[in-house]
Design a protein around this motif. Structure first.
Motif, PDB file in Angstrom:
ATOM      1  N   TYR A 174       0.858  -1.175   0.000  1.00  0.00           N
ATOM      2  CA  TYR A 174       0.000   0.000   0.000  1.00  0.00           C
ATOM      3  C   TYR A 174       0.903   1.237   0.000  1.00  0.00           C
ATOM      4  CZ  TYR A 174      -4.288   2.551   0.718  1.00  0.00           C
ATOM      5  OH  TYR A 174      -5.369   3.371   0.541  1.00  0.00           O
ATOM      6  N   TYR A 175       0.823   2.016  -1.052  1.00  0.00           N
ATOM      7  CA  TYR A 175       1.745   3.133  -1.236  1.00  0.00           C
ATOM      8  C   TYR A 175       1.093   4.196  -2.118  1.00  0.00           C
ATOM      9  CZ  TYR A 175       2.371   1.951  -6.068  1.00  0.00           C
ATOM     10  OH  TYR A 175       2.121   1.746  -7.389  1.00  0.00           O
ATOM     11  N   ASP A 221      -1.692   1.130  -6.681  1.00  0.00           N
ATOM     12  CA  ASP A 221      -2.229  -0.108  -7.234  1.00  0.00           C
ATOM     13  C   ASP A 221      -3.073  -0.872  -6.224  1.00  0.00           C
ATOM     14  OD1 ASP A 221      -0.938   0.409  -9.637  1.00  0.00           O
ATOM     15  OD2 ASP A 221       0.831  -0.717  -9.072  1.00  0.00           O
ATOM     16  N   ALA A 222      -2.634  -0.901  -4.968  1.00  0.00           N
ATOM     17  CA  ALA A 222      -3.390  -1.627  -3.952  1.00  0.00           C
ATOM     18  C   ALA A 222      -4.777  -1.023  -3.786  1.00  0.00           C
ATOM     19  CB  ALA A 222      -2.637  -1.628  -2.628  1.00  0.00           C
ATOM     20  N   ALA A 223      -4.864   0.297  -3.796  1.00  0.00           N
ATOM     21  CA  ALA A 223      -6.169   0.948  -3.646  1.00  0.00           C
ATOM     22  C   ALA A 223      -7.084   0.626  -4.822  1.00  0.00           C
ATOM     23  CB  ALA A 223      -5.997   2.455  -3.503  1.00  0.00           C
ATOM     24  N   THR A 224      -6.527   0.532  -6.024  1.00  0.00           N
ATOM     25  CA  THR A 224      -7.327   0.187  -7.205  1.00  0.00           C
ATOM     26  C   THR A 224      -7.969  -1.176  -7.018  1.00  0.00           C
ATOM     27  OG1 THR A 224      -5.855   1.471  -8.625  1.00  0.00           O
ATOM     28  CG2 THR A 224      -7.231  -0.181  -9.700  1.00  0.00           C
ATOM     29  N   ALA A 225      -7.207  -2.150  -6.554  1.00  0.00           N
ATOM     30  CA  ALA A 225      -7.748  -3.495  -6.327  1.00  0.00           C
ATOM     31  C   ALA A 225      -8.729  -3.506  -5.168  1.00  0.00           C
ATOM     32  CB  ALA A 225      -6.608  -4.478  -6.077  1.00  0.00           C
ATOM     33  N   LEU A 226      -8.421  -2.805  -4.085  1.00  0.00           N
ATOM     34  CA  LEU A 226      -9.310  -2.773  -2.922  1.00  0.00           C
ATOM     35  C   LEU A 226     -10.676  -2.190  -3.257  1.00  0.00           C
ATOM     36  CD1 LEU A 226      -6.820  -1.563  -0.169  1.00  0.00           C
ATOM     37  CD2 LEU A 226      -7.849  -3.832  -0.347  1.00  0.00           C
ATOM     38  N   LYS A 227     -10.689  -1.187  -4.126  1.00  0.00           N
ATOM     39  CA  LYS A 227     -11.953  -0.524  -4.481  1.00  0.00           C
ATOM     40  C   LYS A 227     -12.885  -1.423  -5.283  1.00  0.00           C
ATOM     41  CE  LYS A 227     -10.018   4.102  -4.314  1.00  0.00           C
ATOM     42  NZ  LYS A 227      -9.582   5.261  -5.095  1.00  0.00           N
ATOM     43  N   ALA A 242     -10.593  -8.559   0.285  1.00  0.00           N
ATOM     44  CA  ALA A 242      -9.501  -7.592   0.354  1.00  0.00           C
ATOM     45  C   ALA A 242      -9.309  -7.206   1.812  1.00  0.00           C
ATOM     46  CB  ALA A 242      -9.838  -6.355  -0.466  1.00  0.00           C
ATOM     47  N   SER A 243      -8.058  -7.171   2.215  1.00  0.00           N
ATOM     48  CA  SER A 243      -7.761  -6.728   3.572  1.00  0.00           C
ATOM     49  C   SER A 243      -6.462  -5.941   3.547  1.00  0.00           C
ATOM     50  CB  SER A 243      -7.655  -7.917   4.532  1.00  0.00           C
ATOM     51  OG  SER A 243      -6.570  -8.736   4.173  1.00  0.00           O
ATOM     52  N   PHE A 244      -6.371  -4.983   4.445  1.00  0.00           N
ATOM     53  CA  PHE A 244      -5.130  -4.229   4.564  1.00  0.00           C
ATOM     54  C   PHE A 244      -5.033  -3.668   5.954  1.00  0.00           C
ATOM     55  CE2 PHE A 244      -8.154  -1.024   3.473  1.00  0.00           C
ATOM     56  CZ  PHE A 244      -7.680   0.186   3.932  1.00  0.00           C
ATOM     57  N   GLY A 245      -3.820  -3.324   6.332  1.00  0.00           N
ATOM     58  CA  GLY A 245      -3.622  -2.802   7.675  1.00  0.00           C
ATOM     59  C   GLY A 245      -2.240  -2.200   7.816  1.00  0.00           C
ATOM     60  N   VAL A 257       5.932  -2.553   6.410  1.00  0.00           N
ATOM     61  CA  VAL A 257       5.339  -1.843   5.292  1.00  0.00           C
ATOM     62  C   VAL A 257       3.871  -2.236   5.214  1.00  0.00           C
ATOM     63  CG1 VAL A 257       5.386  -1.575   2.777  1.00  0.00           C
ATOM     64  CG2 VAL A 257       7.534  -1.793   4.050  1.00  0.00           C
ATOM     65  N   SER A 258       2.993  -1.281   5.004  1.00  0.00           N
ATOM     66  CA  SER A 258       1.567  -1.580   4.886  1.00  0.00           C
ATOM     67  C   SER A 258       1.308  -2.310   3.577  1.00  0.00           C
ATOM     68  CB  SER A 258       0.735  -0.295   4.933  1.00  0.00           C
ATOM     69  OG  SER A 258       0.847   0.290   6.209  1.00  0.00           O
ATOM     70  N   SER A 259       0.480  -3.326   3.642  1.00  0.00           N
ATOM     71  CA  SER A 259       0.184  -4.103   2.447  1.00  0.00           C
ATOM     72  C   SER A 259      -1.296  -4.437   2.401  1.00  0.00           C
ATOM     73  CB  SER A 259       1.021  -5.390   2.416  1.00  0.00           C
ATOM     74  OG  SER A 259       0.689  -6.208   3.525  1.00  0.00           O
ATOM     75  N   ALA A 260      -1.730  -4.822   1.225  1.00  0.00           N
ATOM     76  CA  ALA A 260      -3.123  -5.228   1.017  1.00  0.00           C
ATOM     77  C   ALA A 260      -3.115  -6.627   0.429  1.00  0.00           C
ATOM     78  CB  ALA A 260      -3.820  -4.261   0.070  1.00  0.00           C
ATOM     79  N   GLN A 261      -3.910  -7.498   0.984  1.00  0.00           N
ATOM     80  CA  GLN A 261      -4.056  -8.850   0.472  1.00  0.00           C
ATOM     81  C   GLN A 261      -5.384  -8.938  -0.256  1.00  0.00           C
ATOM     82  OE1 GLN A 261      -3.270  -8.395   3.931  1.00  0.00           O
ATOM     83  NE2 GLN A 261      -1.141  -8.457   3.287  1.00  0.00           N
ATOM     84  N   ILE A 262      -5.358  -9.475  -1.469  1.00  0.00           N
ATOM     85  CA  ILE A 262      -6.595  -9.663  -2.220  1.00  0.00           C
ATOM     86  C   ILE A 262      -6.717 -11.137  -2.596  1.00  0.00           C
ATOM     87  CG2 ILE A 262      -6.634  -7.308  -3.156  1.00  0.00           C
ATOM     88  CD1 ILE A 262      -5.685  -8.557  -5.858  1.00  0.00           C
ATOM     89  N   SER A 263      -7.946 -11.578  -2.710  1.00  0.00           N
ATOM     90  CA  SER A 263      -8.251 -12.903  -3.243  1.00  0.00           C
ATOM     91  C   SER A 263      -9.157 -12.702  -4.438  1.00  0.00           C
ATOM     92  CB  SER A 263      -8.956 -13.771  -2.200  1.00  0.00           C
ATOM     93  OG  SER A 263      -8.111 -14.022  -1.111  1.00  0.00           O
ATOM     94  N   PHE A 264      -9.067 -13.614  -5.403  1.00  0.00           N
ATOM     95  CA  PHE A 264      -9.893 -13.478  -6.592  1.00  0.00           C
ATOM     96  C   PHE A 264     -10.470 -14.822  -6.989  1.00  0.00           C
ATOM     97  CE2 PHE A 264      -5.460 -13.895  -7.938  1.00  0.00           C
ATOM     98  CZ  PHE A 264      -5.511 -14.941  -8.846  1.00  0.00           C
TER      99      PHE A 264
END
Length: 141
Positions: free
Chosen positions: A61-62, A70-76, A114-117, A123-130
């Motif tokens: 997450y940056y 990019d992480a925000a694009t996927a989270l949205k 989607a999860s992030f924290g 480093v803050s990161s976002a995990q996505i599943s698809f």
């Protein structure tokens, strides 16, 4: 010359845009088999059923200074007020690259979780599943 692929060779593209800060991705393909054994048969027999494809990825997450995250694009795609609709699919391309040669698996998918924290010292990161929907759109592995 032989080539051993490592994480440095991995790429993830979301709707055609290479995701810059990806730490990992994985995908699983499954095939259901349908039993076709008849009474009197001495061995079980099977026929192919339906396939499914699903996986996950971790994105850092940056903000790159231009507003791209990019992480925000996927989270949205899943974290939204209005709910998710049939048109909220993404095109994912999971890639291993060797110079100018790309080995891809491409699919249309829904981001299903989607999860992030944030944690001190990390480093803050976002995990996505698809979850894939329909057939794979490209396989060049």
């Amino acid at each position: 010359m032989a080539k051993v692929y490592t994480g440095r060779d991995g790429r993830l593209l979301l709707d055609g845009t290479e995701q810059i800060k990806v730490t990992n991705w994985s995908m699983t393909g499954n095939l259901e088999t349908l039993e076709t054994t008849s009474l009197g048969d001495s061995q079980r027999t099977y026929a192919p059923g339906v396939q499914e494809f699903n996986g996950s990825a971790t994105l850092l997450y940056y903000n790159d200074g231009t507003g791209r995250n990019d992480a925000a694009t996927a989270l949205k795609k899943v974290l939204r007020i209005s709910g998710v609709t049939d048109s909220d699919t993404v095109t994912l391309r999971l890639r291993l690259t060797d110079g100018s040669t790309d080995q891809d698996i491409a699919l249309t998918a829904y981001i299903t979780s989607a999860s992030f924290g944030a944690s001190v010292g990390e480093v803050s990161s976002a995990q996505i599943s698809f979850q894939g929907t329909g057939a794979l759109t490209a396989v060049t592995i």
